[in-house]
Design a protein around this motif. Structure first.
Motif, PDB file in Angstrom:
ATOM      1  N   ARG A 102      45.740  42.246  34.474  1.00 20.66           N
ATOM      2  CA  ARG A 102      45.033  43.403  35.002  1.00 20.66           C
ATOM      3  C   ARG A 102      44.737  44.522  33.777  1.00 20.66           C
ATOM      4  O   ARG A 102      44.982  45.562  34.106  1.00 20.66           O
ATOM      5  CB  ARG A 102      45.507  43.938  36.097  1.00 20.66           C
ATOM      6  N   THR A 103      44.006  43.675  32.993  1.00 15.89           N
ATOM      7  CA  THR A 103      43.434  44.757  31.647  1.00 15.89           C
ATOM      8  C   THR A 103      42.032  45.375  32.206  1.00 15.89           C
ATOM      9  O   THR A 103      41.455  44.496  32.540  1.00 15.89           O
ATOM     10  CB  THR A 103      43.598  44.161  30.457  1.00 15.89           C
ATOM     11  N   PRO A 104      41.848  46.399  31.927  1.00 11.88           N
ATOM     12  CA  PRO A 104      40.471  47.035  32.202  1.00 11.88           C
ATOM     13  C   PRO A 104      39.585  46.456  31.313  1.00 11.88           C
ATOM     14  O   PRO A 104      39.622  45.634  30.315  1.00 11.88           O
ATOM     15  CB  PRO A 104      40.514  48.257  31.618  1.00 11.88           C
ATOM     16  N   GLY A 105      38.193  46.005  32.085  1.00 14.12           N
ATOM     17  CA  GLY A 105      37.076  45.330  31.378  1.00 14.12           C
ATOM     18  C   GLY A 105      36.839  44.123  32.175  1.00 14.12           C
ATOM     19  O   GLY A 105      37.220  44.008  33.425  1.00 14.12           O
ATOM     20  N   TRP A 106      36.009  43.043  31.775  1.00 11.93           N
ATOM     21  CA  TRP A 106      35.818  41.994  32.450  1.00 11.93           C
ATOM     22  C   TRP A 106      36.238  40.920  31.805  1.00 11.93           C
ATOM     23  O   TRP A 106      36.608  40.694  30.589  1.00 11.93           O
ATOM     24  CB  TRP A 106      34.061  41.962  32.624  1.00 11.93           C
ATOM     25  N   VAL A 136      35.800  42.072  37.101  1.00 16.91           N
ATOM     26  CA  VAL A 136      35.746  43.459  36.360  1.00 16.91           C
ATOM     27  C   VAL A 136      36.718  44.189  36.997  1.00 16.91           C
ATOM     28  O   VAL A 136      36.840  44.584  38.279  1.00 16.91           O
ATOM     29  CB  VAL A 136      34.054  43.665  36.839  1.00 16.91           C
ATOM     30  N   ILE A 137      37.337  45.068  36.237  1.00 20.75           N
ATOM     31  CA  ILE A 137      38.462  45.829  36.373  1.00 20.75           C
ATOM     32  C   ILE A 137      38.110  47.162  35.726  1.00 20.75           C
ATOM     33  O   ILE A 137      37.916  47.252  34.455  1.00 20.75           O
ATOM     34  CB  ILE A 137      39.626  45.556  36.249  1.00 20.75           C
ATOM     35  N   HIS A 138      37.961  48.429  36.575  1.00 20.21           N
ATOM     36  CA  HIS A 138      37.666  49.450  35.910  1.00 20.21           C
ATOM     37  C   HIS A 138      38.436  50.517  36.695  1.00 20.21           C
ATOM     38  O   HIS A 138      37.964  51.003  37.938  1.00 20.21           O
ATOM     39  CB  HIS A 138      36.147  49.906  35.813  1.00 20.21           C
ATOM     40  N   GLY A 139      39.663  51.112  36.221  1.00 18.93           N
ATOM     41  CA  GLY A 139      40.334  52.134  36.994  1.00 18.93           C
ATOM     42  C   GLY A 139      40.793  51.571  38.238  1.00 18.93           C
ATOM     43  O   GLY A 139      41.452  50.511  38.200  1.00 18.93           O
ATOM     44  N   HIS A 148      38.902  50.346  40.544  1.00 22.98           N
ATOM     45  CA  HIS A 148      37.963  49.593  41.030  1.00 22.98           C
ATOM     46  C   HIS A 148      37.997  48.046  40.607  1.00 22.98           C
ATOM     47  O   HIS A 148      38.129  47.855  39.454  1.00 22.98           O
ATOM     48  CB  HIS A 148      36.520  50.133  41.073  1.00 22.98           C
ATOM     49  N   GLU A 149      37.719  47.155  41.404  1.00 25.05           N
ATOM     50  CA  GLU A 149      37.655  45.739  40.978  1.00 25.05           C
ATOM     51  C   GLU A 149      36.854  45.143  41.696  1.00 25.05           C
ATOM     52  O   GLU A 149      36.413  45.089  42.977  1.00 25.05           O
ATOM     53  CB  GLU A 149      39.095  45.015  41.294  1.00 25.05           C
TER      54      GLU A 149
END
Length: 274
Positions: free
Chosen positions: A16-20, A48-51, A53-54
């Motif tokens: 679960r690293t930020p980004g895509w 896509v993971i951002h904060g 939000h996924e």
């Protein structure tokens, strides 16, 4: 017709690293001569993971047909011949997840799918509900999800005869979507996962879909992996179909058959991550 979306989600902390990120696969087989065979398919998933939000986007497609040389003259005849096809299924899925607490998320999704061999010309669903992280550490995760899932089902009108609780080839059902998923990272090269879906109709719990998928993924290189999977799919109330197309609403006597309720598939495939 449930589809195992959980196998494409990032659930372990190291994932679960930020980004895509994404995963793609492609299969292609061609044979000509005494036997004609065409088997082509592929799949693509993007996370896509951002904060908190996924977003998950997933698409897959497969077409396959086979015939002996005595039954067809060239491989191009396989494409439009109903008698030679043995796979023709397609899927598109979009899901948004909002992390509310470390152990709780809210899911919102929509999906469009088709599968010729269970008469399904189109199945459109959307749904929402909570997702619970039952347990998670660096190597293992267990997840449970539940929620409300309306379903619009459109069956092939030229083959559909009937099904329990309905005589229409187009139906609007309200289902209760449930799934339980496990994922184990057994070292740097091996990942084991198991997911089970149960989707009963809210107004008639004896009418349900079940999907169980168990998979083993072996990492061959940094980007390439081999996946072995066993999938079992069950429809408790499958439709009845006619062997031949009919236009007057009546299937000829002795020409109808019940779609088998259970499908079992064992497969292996290569996948490329990016």
């Amino acid at each position: 017709m449930p589809v195992n979306i959980e196998s494409q989600r990032k659930v372990l902390p190291r994932e679960r690293t930020p980004g895509w990120s994404g995963l793609s696969g492609l299969n292609f087989s061609l044979r000509s001569g005494n036997v004609f065979l065409l088997d082509v398919g592929g799949n693509l998933s993007v996370n896509v993971i951002h904060g908190r939000h996924e977003v998950l986007m997933l698409g897959s497609s497969r077409f396959a047909a086979k015939a002996a040389a005595r039954d067809t003259e060239k491989i191009g005849d396989l494409v439009g011949n109903d008698d030679t096809r043995f796979a023709n299924a397609h899927l598109g899925h979009l899901r948004y997840s909002l992390t509310v607490l470390p152990w709780l998320a809210a899911d919102l999704f929509t999906q469009l799918s088709s599968d010729e061999f269970i008469l399904l010309q189109a199945r459109w669903v959307f749904g929402l509900g909570p997702r619970f992280i039952l347990f998670r550490n660096d190597e293992f995760a267990a997840v449970f999800g539940t929620g409300y899932m309306p379903e619009l089902e459109y069956l092939n009108p030229t083959a559909f005869v009937g099904q329990p609780e309905s005589t229409s080839h187009m139906n609007w059902w309200h289902r209760w979507n449930n799934y339980l998923s496990f994922k184990l990272d057994a070292g740097e090269l091996l990942t084991i996962s198991a997911t089970t879906y149960l989707q009963p109709r809210i107004d008639r719990l004896t009418d349900f879909w079940v999907l169980n998928e168990n998979a083993l993924s072996v990492k061959l290189t940094k980007r390439l992996q081999l996946k072995l999977a066993l999938t079992i799919r069950h429809d408790s109330k499958p439709p009845t179909a006619c062997v031949e197309a009919f236009d007057d609403g009546v299937c000829p006597i002795g020409r109808s058959f019940a779609v088998r309720p259970t499908d079992i598939r064992i497969e292996n495939a290569f996948a490329f991550s990016f």
